[in-house]
Design a protein around this motif. Structure first.
Motif, PDB file in Angstrom:
ATOM      1  N   UNK A  85       0.833  -1.267   0.103  1.00  0.00           N
ATOM      2  CA  UNK A  85       0.055  -0.098   0.060  1.00  0.00           C
ATOM      3  C   UNK A  85       1.061   1.227   0.040  1.00  0.00           C
ATOM      4  N   UNK A  86       2.018   1.290   0.730  1.00  0.00           N
ATOM      5  CA  UNK A  86       3.022   2.384   0.785  1.00  0.00           C
ATOM      6  C   UNK A  86       3.572   2.578  -0.547  1.00  0.00           C
ATOM      7  N   UNK A  87       4.007   1.574  -1.392  1.00  0.00           N
ATOM      8  CA  UNK A  87       4.666   1.803  -2.284  1.00  0.00           C
ATOM      9  C   UNK A  87       4.019   1.951  -3.685  1.00  0.00           C
ATOM     10  N   UNK A  88       3.149   1.022  -3.660  1.00  0.00           N
ATOM     11  CA  UNK A  88       2.090   0.848  -4.880  1.00  0.00           C
ATOM     12  C   UNK A  88       0.573   1.617  -4.781  1.00  0.00           C
ATOM     13  N   UNK A  89       0.448   1.766  -3.746  1.00  0.00           N
ATOM     14  CA  UNK A  89      -1.045   2.508  -3.515  1.00  0.00           C
ATOM     15  C   UNK A  89      -0.895   3.953  -3.483  1.00  0.00           C
ATOM     16  N   UNK A  90      -1.934   4.440  -2.753  1.00  0.00           N
ATOM     17  CA  UNK A  90      -2.271   5.818  -2.755  1.00  0.00           C
ATOM     18  C   UNK A  90      -2.015   6.354  -1.350  1.00  0.00           C
ATOM     19  N   UNK A  91      -1.560   5.639  -0.549  1.00  0.00           N
ATOM     20  CA  UNK A  91      -1.416   6.041   0.657  1.00  0.00           C
ATOM     21  C   UNK A  91      -0.251   7.110   0.824  1.00  0.00           C
ATOM     22  N   UNK A  92      -0.594   8.292   1.438  1.00  0.00           N
ATOM     23  CA  UNK A  92       0.106   9.372   1.924  1.00  0.00           C
ATOM     24  C   UNK A  92       0.340  10.479   0.786  1.00  0.00           C
ATOM     25  N   UNK A  93      -0.526  10.080  -0.423  1.00  0.00           N
ATOM     26  CA  UNK A  93      -0.755  11.172  -1.533  1.00  0.00           C
ATOM     27  C   UNK A  93      -1.746  12.061  -1.250  1.00  0.00           C
ATOM     28  N   UNK A  94      -1.533  13.452  -1.305  1.00  0.00           N
ATOM     29  CA  UNK A  94      -2.633  14.124  -0.931  1.00  0.00           C
ATOM     30  C   UNK A  94      -3.662  14.301  -2.147  1.00  0.00           C
ATOM     31  N   UNK A  99     -10.916   9.923  -6.256  1.00  0.00           N
ATOM     32  CA  UNK A  99     -10.231  10.572  -7.605  1.00  0.00           C
ATOM     33  C   UNK A  99      -8.869   9.669  -7.524  1.00  0.00           C
ATOM     34  N   UNK A 100      -8.338   9.532  -6.398  1.00  0.00           N
ATOM     35  CA  UNK A 100      -6.831   8.980  -6.627  1.00  0.00           C
ATOM     36  C   UNK A 100      -7.015   7.685  -6.904  1.00  0.00           C
ATOM     37  N   UNK A 101      -8.163   7.006  -6.057  1.00  0.00           N
ATOM     38  CA  UNK A 101      -8.187   5.614  -6.523  1.00  0.00           C
ATOM     39  C   UNK A 101      -8.483   5.316  -7.962  1.00  0.00           C
ATOM     40  N   UNK A 102      -9.242   6.080  -8.650  1.00  0.00           N
ATOM     41  CA  UNK A 102      -9.434   5.806 -10.102  1.00  0.00           C
ATOM     42  C   UNK A 102      -8.202   6.076 -11.118  1.00  0.00           C
ATOM     43  N   UNK A 128       8.078  11.546 -12.132  1.00  0.00           N
ATOM     44  CA  UNK A 128       8.811  12.198 -11.006  1.00  0.00           C
ATOM     45  C   UNK A 128       9.020  13.735 -11.348  1.00  0.00           C
ATOM     46  N   UNK A 129       9.599  13.936 -12.830  1.00  0.00           N
ATOM     47  CA  UNK A 129       9.702  15.499 -12.813  1.00  0.00           C
ATOM     48  C   UNK A 129       8.221  16.386 -12.721  1.00  0.00           C
ATOM     49  N   UNK A 130       7.157  15.702 -13.269  1.00  0.00           N
ATOM     50  CA  UNK A 130       6.079  16.339 -13.075  1.00  0.00           C
ATOM     51  C   UNK A 130       5.262  16.321 -11.973  1.00  0.00           C
ATOM     52  N   UNK A 131       5.832  15.156 -11.126  1.00  0.00           N
ATOM     53  CA  UNK A 131       4.899  15.144  -9.635  1.00  0.00           C
ATOM     54  C   UNK A 131       4.036  14.239  -9.574  1.00  0.00           C
ATOM     55  N   UNK A 132       3.715  13.469 -10.748  1.00  0.00           N
ATOM     56  CA  UNK A 132       2.685  12.389 -10.935  1.00  0.00           C
ATOM     57  C   UNK A 132       3.024  11.150 -10.112  1.00  0.00           C
ATOM     58  N   UNK A 133       2.739  11.365  -8.698  1.00  0.00           N
ATOM     59  CA  UNK A 133       3.119  10.317  -8.001  1.00  0.00           C
ATOM     60  C   UNK A 133       2.463   9.053  -8.044  1.00  0.00           C
ATOM     61  N   UNK A 134       1.167   9.169  -8.396  1.00  0.00           N
ATOM     62  CA  UNK A 134       0.165   8.034  -8.839  1.00  0.00           C
ATOM     63  C   UNK A 134       0.650   7.343  -9.851  1.00  0.00           C
ATOM     64  N   UNK A 135       1.188   7.795 -10.973  1.00  0.00           N
ATOM     65  CA  UNK A 135       1.913   7.074 -12.217  1.00  0.00           C
ATOM     66  C   UNK A 135       2.972   6.527 -11.732  1.00  0.00           C
TER      67      UNK A 135
END
Length: 205
Positions: A85-94, A99-102, A128-135
């Motif tokens: 969950x920490x590495x692959x999920x959305x935990x900790x992403x504001x 919306x983050x789940x989708x 990483x450069x654009x801050x797309x942590x979900x991707x």
């Protein structure tokens, strides 16, 4: 719902806990054999009662052993789930969780067909450069599936706080062990007098 003993053995082997599990098994085997010796040394009981007592004690010790192995496996599974969950999920992403789940599901779909590590790393650099942590996290999961260590190293280089969790996930995914080794360790659990006989049948006879 609790996992079965066989499932627990397989999970512990995959998680690199074979040594810890073997030590638990050996401890209970030793306890059981000490109890068997006490029963065998009792000259006041009949042979039928002796065998019944051996069977009952064997069943009790085996169940206690299995409970401890299952408990260890369940704690190990929770650690693995937390890491994933920490590495692959959305935990900790504001952001909005729904919306983050989708977004995370869509990102996973986008990278699911990528088969080259180079392509993953290029996409990771952009994320990483654009801050797309979900991707980025979707890419990390795909990298683990592919066995792309270089991609995961790139991922943790920018996220050092995830290094330990990624390492545990990598080791668990790559490890291949034989759960039968833990079965062999249990050989001494059954009294020699009852070899080839059903413990339950003797205990309830």
């Amino acid at each position: 719902m609790s996992i079965t003993y066989d499932e627990a053995r397989r999970k512990l082997v995959k998680a690199g806990k074979s040594k810890e599990a073997s030590e638990i098994i050996q401890r209970w085997v030793n306890k059981a054999n000490a109890a068997y010796d006490e029963i065998r040394s009792d000259s006041t009981i009949s042979e039928e009662y002796r065998l019944k007592s051996l069977a009952v004690v064997s069943i009790q010790h085996r169940r206690a052993l299995e409970d401890e192995i299952i408990s260890l496996a369940e704690r190990t599974v929770l650690t693995d789930r937390d890491d994933a969950q920490k590495v692959f999920g959305i935990a900790g992403i504001p952001g909005d969780q729904a919306t983050l789940v989708i977004s995370r599901r869509d990102a996973g779909d986008r990278v699911a067909t990528i088969a080259r590590g180079e392509e993953l790393r290029e996409l990771l650099a952009r994320a990483t450069r654009t801050g797309d942590e979900v991707m980025a996290r979707a890419i990390a999961e795909r990298a683990l599936e592919m066995g792309s260590a270089d991609t995961l190293n790139q991922f943790t280089a920018d996220r050092p706080e995830m290094d330990s969790a990624v390492e545990r996930l990598w080791n668990m995914e790559r490890r291949r062990g034989d759960a039968m080794a833990l079965t062999v360790a249990m050989v001494g659990m059954k009294p020699a007098e009852l070899e080839g006989r059903s413990l339950e049948a003797v205990a309830n006879g």
